[in-house]
Enzyme design. Sequence first.
Site, mmCIF file in Angstrom:
data_model
loop_
_atom_site.group_PDB
_atom_site.id
_atom_site.type_symbol
_atom_site.label_atom_id
_atom_site.label_comp_id
_atom_site.label_asym_id
_atom_site.label_seq_id
_atom_site.Cartn_x
_atom_site.Cartn_y
_atom_site.Cartn_z
ATOM 1 C CB VAL A 276 1.589 3.299 10.917
ATOM 2 C CG1 VAL A 276 0.704 3.074 12.136
ATOM 3 C CG2 VAL A 276 0.743 3.372 9.641
ATOM 4 N NE ARG B 231 14.901 -2.848 5.508
ATOM 5 C CZ ARG B 231 14.023 -3.825 5.364
ATOM 6 N NH1 ARG B 231 14.413 -4.987 4.890
ATOM 7 N NH2 ARG B 231 12.748 -3.667 5.691
ATOM 8 N NE ARG C 124 -7.538 -3.541 9.114
ATOM 9 C CZ ARG C 124 -6.913 -2.932 8.110
ATOM 10 N NH1 ARG C 124 -7.334 -3.079 6.867
ATOM 11 N NH2 ARG C 124 -5.870 -2.162 8.351
ATOM 12 C CB CYS D 93 -6.318 4.517 6.321
ATOM 13 S SG CYS D 93 -5.788 3.812 4.766
ATOM 14 C CD GLN E 221 -7.717 5.042 -0.721
ATOM 15 O OE1 GLN E 221 -8.762 4.496 -1.004
ATOM 16 N NE2 GLN E 221 -6.749 4.404 -0.093
ATOM 17 C CB SER F 132 1.569 8.736 3.251
ATOM 18 O OG SER F 132 0.296 9.337 3.324
ATOM 19 C CE LYS G 95 -7.360 -4.342 2.877
ATOM 20 N NZ LYS G 95 -6.030 -3.706 2.843
ATOM 21 N NE ARG H 230 -1.941 4.596 -3.334
ATOM 22 C CZ ARG H 230 -2.243 4.165 -2.102
ATOM 23 N NH1 ARG H 230 -2.653 5.011 -1.174
ATOM 24 N NH2 ARG H 230 -2.152 2.886 -1.798
ATOM 25 C CG HIS I 210 -6.549 8.215 2.350
ATOM 26 N ND1 HIS I 210 -5.304 8.458 1.816
ATOM 27 C CD2 HIS I 210 -6.556 6.893 2.696
ATOM 28 C CE1 HIS I 210 -4.584 7.340 1.854
ATOM 29 N NE2 HIS I 210 -5.321 6.381 2.385
ATOM 30 C CD GLN J 277 -3.002 8.380 4.818
ATOM 31 O OE1 GLN J 277 -3.315 9.558 4.761
ATOM 32 N NE2 GLN J 277 -1.792 7.963 4.513
HETATM 33 N N1 NAP Z 1 0.326 4.110 5.821
HETATM 34 C C1 NAP Z 1 -0.964 4.119 6.128
HETATM 35 O O1 NAP Z 1 -1.695 5.087 5.824
HETATM 36 C C2 NAP Z 1 -1.579 2.969 6.876
HETATM 37 C C3 NAP Z 1 -2.862 3.131 7.378
HETATM 38 C C4 NAP Z 1 -3.470 2.082 8.067
HETATM 39 C C5 NAP Z 1 -2.779 0.903 8.237
HETATM 40 N N2 NAP Z 1 -1.531 0.766 7.736
HETATM 41 C C6 NAP Z 1 -0.843 -0.529 7.975
HETATM 42 O O2 NAP Z 1 0.185 -0.326 8.945
HETATM 43 C C7 NAP Z 1 1.291 -1.202 8.698
HETATM 44 C C8 NAP Z 1 2.556 -0.367 8.529
HETATM 45 O O3 NAP Z 1 2.378 0.510 7.433
HETATM 46 P P1 NAP Z 1 3.325 1.762 7.135
HETATM 47 O O4 NAP Z 1 2.583 2.571 6.157
HETATM 48 O O5 NAP Z 1 3.795 2.383 8.399
HETATM 49 O O6 NAP Z 1 4.568 1.025 6.398
HETATM 50 P P2 NAP Z 1 6.058 1.553 6.187
HETATM 51 O O7 NAP Z 1 6.122 3.026 6.232
HETATM 52 O O8 NAP Z 1 6.510 0.866 4.954
HETATM 53 O O9 NAP Z 1 6.839 0.966 7.456
HETATM 54 C C9 NAP Z 1 7.028 -0.411 7.635
HETATM 55 C C10 NAP Z 1 7.671 -0.707 8.985
HETATM 56 O O10 NAP Z 1 7.804 -2.114 9.138
HETATM 57 C C11 NAP Z 1 9.198 -2.447 9.322
HETATM 58 N N3 NAP Z 1 9.439 -3.699 8.625
HETATM 59 C C12 NAP Z 1 9.347 -3.967 7.304
HETATM 60 N N4 NAP Z 1 9.649 -5.257 7.048
HETATM 61 C C13 NAP Z 1 9.943 -5.808 8.244
HETATM 62 C C14 NAP Z 1 10.325 -7.119 8.654
HETATM 63 N N5 NAP Z 1 10.460 -8.123 7.802
HETATM 64 N N6 NAP Z 1 10.540 -7.345 9.971
HETATM 65 C C15 NAP Z 1 10.415 -6.363 10.881
HETATM 66 N N7 NAP Z 1 10.066 -5.102 10.551
HETATM 67 C C16 NAP Z 1 9.827 -4.833 9.249
HETATM 68 C C17 NAP Z 1 9.966 -1.296 8.727
HETATM 69 O O11 NAP Z 1 11.242 -1.260 9.320
HETATM 70 P P3 NAP Z 1 12.563 -0.758 8.527
HETATM 71 O O12 NAP Z 1 12.510 0.759 8.537
HETATM 72 O O13 NAP Z 1 13.656 -1.288 9.339
HETATM 73 O O14 NAP Z 1 12.473 -1.321 7.143
HETATM 74 C C18 NAP Z 1 9.070 -0.125 9.137
HETATM 75 O O15 NAP Z 1 9.288 0.192 10.495
HETATM 76 C C19 NAP Z 1 0.910 -2.011 7.440
HETATM 77 O O16 NAP Z 1 0.319 -3.227 7.841
HETATM 78 C C20 NAP Z 1 -0.120 -1.116 6.765
HETATM 79 O O17 NAP Z 1 -1.020 -1.841 5.938
HETATM 80 C C21 NAP Z 1 -0.894 1.775 7.074
#
Ligand code: NAP
Length: 337
Positions: free
Chosen positions: A15, A40, A100, A128, A155, A158, A212, A234, A241, A315
């Site tokens: 995201v 990291r 939410r 999403c 879905q 990603s 949700k 999934r 999606h 999404q």
């Molecule tokens: N993916 C989707 O389709 C989607 C859609 C709607 C909402 N969301 C929501 O958006 C949020 C992010 O999702 P994503 O899909 O982008 O996840 P992701 O690809 O797994 O990315 C997670 C991000 O959070 C960072 N992170 C993880 N643990 C951390 C910690 N303890 N402290 C600080 N930073 C940390 C990671 O940094 P590093 O790279 O350094 O590990 C990375 O930048 C989640 O709440 C998810 O539910 C996702």
Amino acid sequence: MKKLRVGILGATGSVGHELIQVLAQRDFPIEKLRLYASIRSEGKKQETPFGEITIENADNCDFKELDLAFFAISGGWSKENAEKATKAGCVVVDNSSAFRYEKEIPLVIPEINADVIKDSMIIANPNCTTAIAAIPLYQIYKNFGLKKVIVSTYQATSGAGNGGMAELEEQTKNYLDGKRVENDIFAYPIPFNLIPHIDDFQENAYTKEEMKVTWETRKIFGDESIPISCTAVRIPTMRAHSESIVVETENPVSVDEVKKIFEETKGIVVKDDIENNVYPMPLTATEKYDVEVGRIRQNIVFGKNGLEFFVCGDQILKGAALNAVQIAEVVAKNRFS
Ligand SMILES: NC(=O)c1ccc[n+]([C@@H]2O[C@H](COP(=O)([O-])OP(=O)(O)OC[C@H]3O[C@@H](n4cnc5c(N)ncnc54)[C@H](OP(=O)(O)O)[C@@H]3O)[C@@H](O)[C@H]2O)c1
């Protein structure tokens, strides 16, 4: 419009990555963009349309230095840090599910309910799957009334972040090489499979992802009476999606009327020409802002008060980054112009 000091918390995630692109594509008024992730990633350099930016540790973020922050880490992280941000005067657009369902926090799809944002300091971005379905569903709700809605989803991996996509890619290679196929992010191996299980099971035997869709559609439409259920599955695709949506309407509805309404709705592209095999697919919806809608047909169970259609939307865009930036655009106008 005043240029803002903007932070993306979770900038290295799926995201976060799209948030950077969408902010640039939509020419969001930015004075300075700062990127944060976990320890990291601290110190790593990231090329962006705003130049090279060094990733900072999210846990050390000084929110006094930001006007607006996009949270894209996790629900737990959002809960722990939102108050710190708002106390420092920084508005939060949160991508997680942390806020939410809190009554006083607006849950927003700007095309539908931008008016509820007002001067809120935290605005929640919807799930999403909900966001993608809500764009066409709202048009049916407004024009014909909704008596029943049944959603079935397909879905992409990603939806579980970068790790979900990596698991699909690596384990598909293992499968094809005849090696052991493992699963870490998903409950079962995802290559050449599908898994009717996203997020935790609830007491009513639905999953949280499915509930949700019910909870959030009702909140966004401002109507707690909407009867809507979902089965969330999934599938082994990378991105975008897909959803099959069946509705029974209060008033008679016709395919032609609905097609015309969808064609005039911002955020929808109608892909519905069965003679030429044109319909929504992840292949065509990926990296697009608009939600594809097609296979629009009169439902044979509900007859003249029933409709069935297929939607497909990126999404990470409309279900996350794009919607979040659209929310931020309203915040910028309400609060900073
Ligand atoms: N993916 C989707 O389709 C989607 C859609 C709607 C909402 N969301 C929501 O958006 C949020 C992010 O999702 P994503 O899909 O982008 O996840 P992701 O690809 O797994 O990315 C997670 C991000 O959070 C960072 N992170 C993880 N643990 C951390 C910690 N303890 N402290 C600080 N930073 C940390 C990671 O940094 P590093 O790279 O350094 O590990 C990375 O930048 C989640 O709440 C998810 O539910 C996702």
